[in-house]
Structure formats: structure tokens, C-alpha cells
Write a protein that holds these residues in place. Structure first.
Motif, PDB file in Angstrom:
ATOM      1  N   GLU A   1       0.828  -1.206   0.000  1.00  9.74           N
ATOM      2  CA  GLU A   1       0.000   0.000   0.000  1.00  9.74           C
ATOM      3  C   GLU A   1       0.863   1.258   0.000  1.00  9.74           C
ATOM      4  O   GLU A   1       0.557   2.224  -0.691  1.00  9.74           O
ATOM      5  N   ILE A   2       1.948   1.236   0.754  1.00  8.40           N
ATOM      6  CA  ILE A   2       2.815   2.415   0.827  1.00  8.40           C
ATOM      7  C   ILE A   2       3.456   2.700  -0.530  1.00  8.40           C
ATOM      8  O   ILE A   2       3.635   3.863  -0.914  1.00  8.40           O
ATOM      9  N   LEU A   3       3.795   1.665  -1.275  1.00  8.67           N
ATOM     10  CA  LEU A   3       4.392   1.857  -2.599  1.00  8.67           C
ATOM     11  C   LEU A   3       3.388   2.495  -3.555  1.00  8.67           C
ATOM     12  O   LEU A   3       3.745   3.377  -4.348  1.00  8.67           O
ATOM     13  N   ILE A   4       2.139   2.084  -3.454  1.00  3.54           N
ATOM     14  CA  ILE A   4       1.084   2.688  -4.288  1.00  3.54           C
ATOM     15  C   ILE A   4       0.899   4.156  -3.896  1.00  3.54           C
ATOM     16  O   ILE A   4       0.801   5.031  -4.762  1.00  3.54           O
ATOM     17  N   ARG A   5       0.871   4.432  -2.587  1.00  4.17           N
ATOM     18  CA  ARG A   5       0.730   5.818  -2.125  1.00  4.17           C
ATOM     19  C   ARG A   5       1.913   6.669  -2.583  1.00  4.17           C
ATOM     20  O   ARG A   5       1.740   7.822  -2.976  1.00  4.17           O
ATOM     21  N   LEU A   6       3.123   6.108  -2.504  1.00  7.01           N
ATOM     22  CA  LEU A   6       4.307   6.826  -2.978  1.00  7.01           C
ATOM     23  C   LEU A   6       4.182   7.162  -4.462  1.00  7.01           C
ATOM     24  O   LEU A   6       4.403   8.302  -4.877  1.00  7.01           O
ATOM     25  N   TYR A   7       3.841   6.156  -5.243  1.00 11.73           N
ATOM     26  CA  TYR A   7       3.715   6.369  -6.692  1.00 11.73           C
ATOM     27  C   TYR A   7       2.670   7.441  -6.986  1.00 11.73           C
ATOM     28  O   TYR A   7       2.922   8.375  -7.751  1.00 11.73           O
ATOM     29  N   LEU A   8       1.505   7.329  -6.375  1.00  6.83           N
ATOM     30  CA  LEU A   8       0.420   8.278  -6.648  1.00  6.83           C
ATOM     31  C   LEU A   8       0.767   9.694  -6.190  1.00  6.83           C
ATOM     32  O   LEU A   8       0.460  10.670  -6.883  1.00  6.83           O
ATOM     33  N   ALA A   9       1.406   9.824  -5.033  1.00  5.12           N
ATOM     34  CA  ALA A   9       1.793  11.158  -4.546  1.00  5.12           C
ATOM     35  C   ALA A   9       2.791  11.807  -5.497  1.00  5.12           C
ATOM     36  O   ALA A   9       2.646  12.981  -5.864  1.00  5.12           O
ATOM     37  N   PHE A  10       3.787  11.059  -5.924  1.00  5.89           N
ATOM     38  CA  PHE A  10       4.786  11.637  -6.815  1.00  5.89           C
ATOM     39  C   PHE A  10       4.279  11.759  -8.243  1.00  5.89           C
ATOM     40  O   PHE A  10       4.706  12.647  -8.982  1.00  5.89           O
ATOM     41  N   LEU A  11       3.339  10.924  -8.630  1.00  4.67           N
ATOM     42  CA  LEU A  11       2.676  11.106  -9.915  1.00  4.67           C
ATOM     43  C   LEU A  11       1.924  12.433  -9.908  1.00  4.67           C
ATOM     44  O   LEU A  11       1.986  13.213 -10.861  1.00  4.67           O
ATOM     45  N   LYS A  12       1.234  12.721  -8.800  1.00  6.61           N
ATOM     46  CA  LYS A  12       0.514  13.983  -8.655  1.00  6.61           C
ATOM     47  C   LYS A  12       1.488  15.164  -8.709  1.00  6.61           C
ATOM     48  O   LYS A  12       1.234  16.158  -9.386  1.00  6.61           O
TER      49      LYS A  12
ATOM     50  N   ILE B   1       9.910   6.967 -10.456  1.00  2.00           N
ATOM     51  CA  ILE B   1       9.115   6.667 -11.656  1.00  2.00           C
ATOM     52  C   ILE B   1       7.820   7.479 -11.635  1.00  2.00           C
ATOM     53  O   ILE B   1       7.404   8.029 -12.652  1.00  2.00           O
ATOM     54  N   GLY B   2       7.206   7.590 -10.463  1.00  2.00           N
ATOM     55  CA  GLY B   2       5.970   8.361 -10.342  1.00  2.00           C
ATOM     56  C   GLY B   2       6.139   9.811 -10.751  1.00  2.00           C
ATOM     57  O   GLY B   2       5.308  10.368 -11.470  1.00  2.00           O
ATOM     58  N   VAL B   3       7.221  10.439 -10.314  1.00  2.00           N
ATOM     59  CA  VAL B   3       7.407  11.870 -10.594  1.00  2.00           C
ATOM     60  C   VAL B   3       7.723  12.138 -12.070  1.00  2.00           C
ATOM     61  O   VAL B   3       7.431  13.230 -12.566  1.00  2.00           O
ATOM     62  N   VAL B   4       8.256  11.163 -12.791  1.00  2.00           N
ATOM     63  CA  VAL B   4       8.589  11.384 -14.202  1.00  2.00           C
ATOM     64  C   VAL B   4       7.577  10.808 -15.180  1.00  2.00           C
ATOM     65  O   VAL B   4       7.661  11.078 -16.382  1.00  2.00           O
TER      66      VAL B   4
END
Length: 174
Positions: A2-13, A82-85
Motif C-alpha cells: 500500500e505504501i508503494l502505491i501511495r508513494l507512486y500516486l503522490a509523486f505522480l501527482k 518513476i511516479g514523478v517522471v
């Protein structure tokens, strides 16, 4: 997981909705990383910005890597980065194909010209927030003044400025 999904989504945002890159992203990054998710403190956020200036790469990517590592280890680091880029990668891939058609468009040029001033406002906002954490005493203000004078009076390489600031920190705080 769950934390990995939250990390990805936060940095995707962060990567999707922070325009202007670099310092213009700082207020949005602070909101997501420090306030909304409480993954790091404001003091740690200030440290990340300082470290990002000493390491190669954009502030957003360095921050994503650091926060991701702190929250989820090496995998978290990769996921956040990966999320941020992600959005930038997709947009650049699409835009590069069609940009030549519209590069002379007055509408596009006008929109870009209208967005430039907000980047300055976002940078000033980030400066004020970081200043609140950085200027903890008179010594930190003196260091800023000395470095400011050096930067304004001479063409000094940024690495040398960082080294001088570190030496001043040793002198003033040891």
C-alpha cells in the motif's frame, strides 16, 4: 504494498500538477510530502532541497528518490522516482511528435508567456517557506549575506559557493 502505491500516486501527482519544474514545484512537493503524507518533517524537506543542489539531477527527482528510500527502501525510491517522471515522459513523447506543427502559434506562445510570471511567484513562495526553516539564528543570516555578496560580486562556480557555505558553517557552528 500500500505504501508503494501511495508513494507512486503522490509523486505522480507532483509530477503531473507541478508546472515549471525545479523550485516552482517546491510548494506542491512540500504539501504532498510534508503536510498531506507526513513522510518527512519540514526540517528534512529543507535538507533535501540543500542536498539536491549538491547532487546532479532535478530537485523533484532527487526528492522523490530520497523520500521514496526513506519510506519504502530501494523499491520505494524507484517507485517514487518513476511516479514523478511518468507524466513528463508521456507528455514529452506525445508533444515532441506534434510540436513542430504548432511552434509558431500565437496562442501557444501567449499561453507560455502568461505562465512565466507564476513561476517566479512559486519560487518566491518556496523561498519564504525554506527561509523560515533555514534562518534559525543570526549566524545563518550572516552566512547568507556573505554568500550573496560573493555571488553578486564575482562569477563563482556553484560548487565553490557550496564549499564556502560549508566552511562558513563549520566556522560559525563548531
Amino acid at each position: 504494498m500500500e505504501i508503494l502505491i501511495r508513494l507512486y500516486l503522490a509523486f505522480l501527482k507532483i509530477g503531473t500538477f507541478s508546472f515549471g519544474g525545479g523550485y516552482a514545484m517546491l510548494p506542491f512537493m512540500q504539501k504532498e510530502i510534508v503536510e498531506n503524507n507526513a513522510w518527512i518533517s519540514m526540517s528534512e524537506f529543507s535538507d533535501i532541497i540543500g542536498i539536491s543542489q549538491m547532487t546532479p539531477g532535478p530537485v523533484a527527482i532527487n526528492s522523490a528518490t530520497f523520500v521514496g528510500y526513506k519510506v519504502g527502501g530501494i523499491i520505494g525510491s524507484a517507485i517514487a522516482t518513476i511516479g514523478v517522471v511518468t507524466t513528463s515522459f508521456i507528455l514529452v513523447s506525445i508533444i515532441s511528435k506534434i510540436l513542430n506543427k504548432f511552434k509558431e502559434s500565437i496562442v501557444i506562445r501567449s499561453m507560455l508567456a502568461g505562465m512565466r510570471p507564476i513561476l517566479i511567484a512559486l519560487i518566491i513562495y518556496a523561498f519564504i517557506d525554506l527561509a523560515k526553516e533555514s534562518y534559525v539564528d543570526f549566524k545563518s543570516i550572516i552566512i547568507t549575506i556573505i554568500i550573496g555578496i560573493i555571488l553578486l560580486s564575482k562569477k563563482v562556480h556553484p560548487i565553490l559557493v557550496i564549499v564556502i557555505a560549508a566552511i562558513l558553517g563549520l566556522i560559525f557552528y563548531l
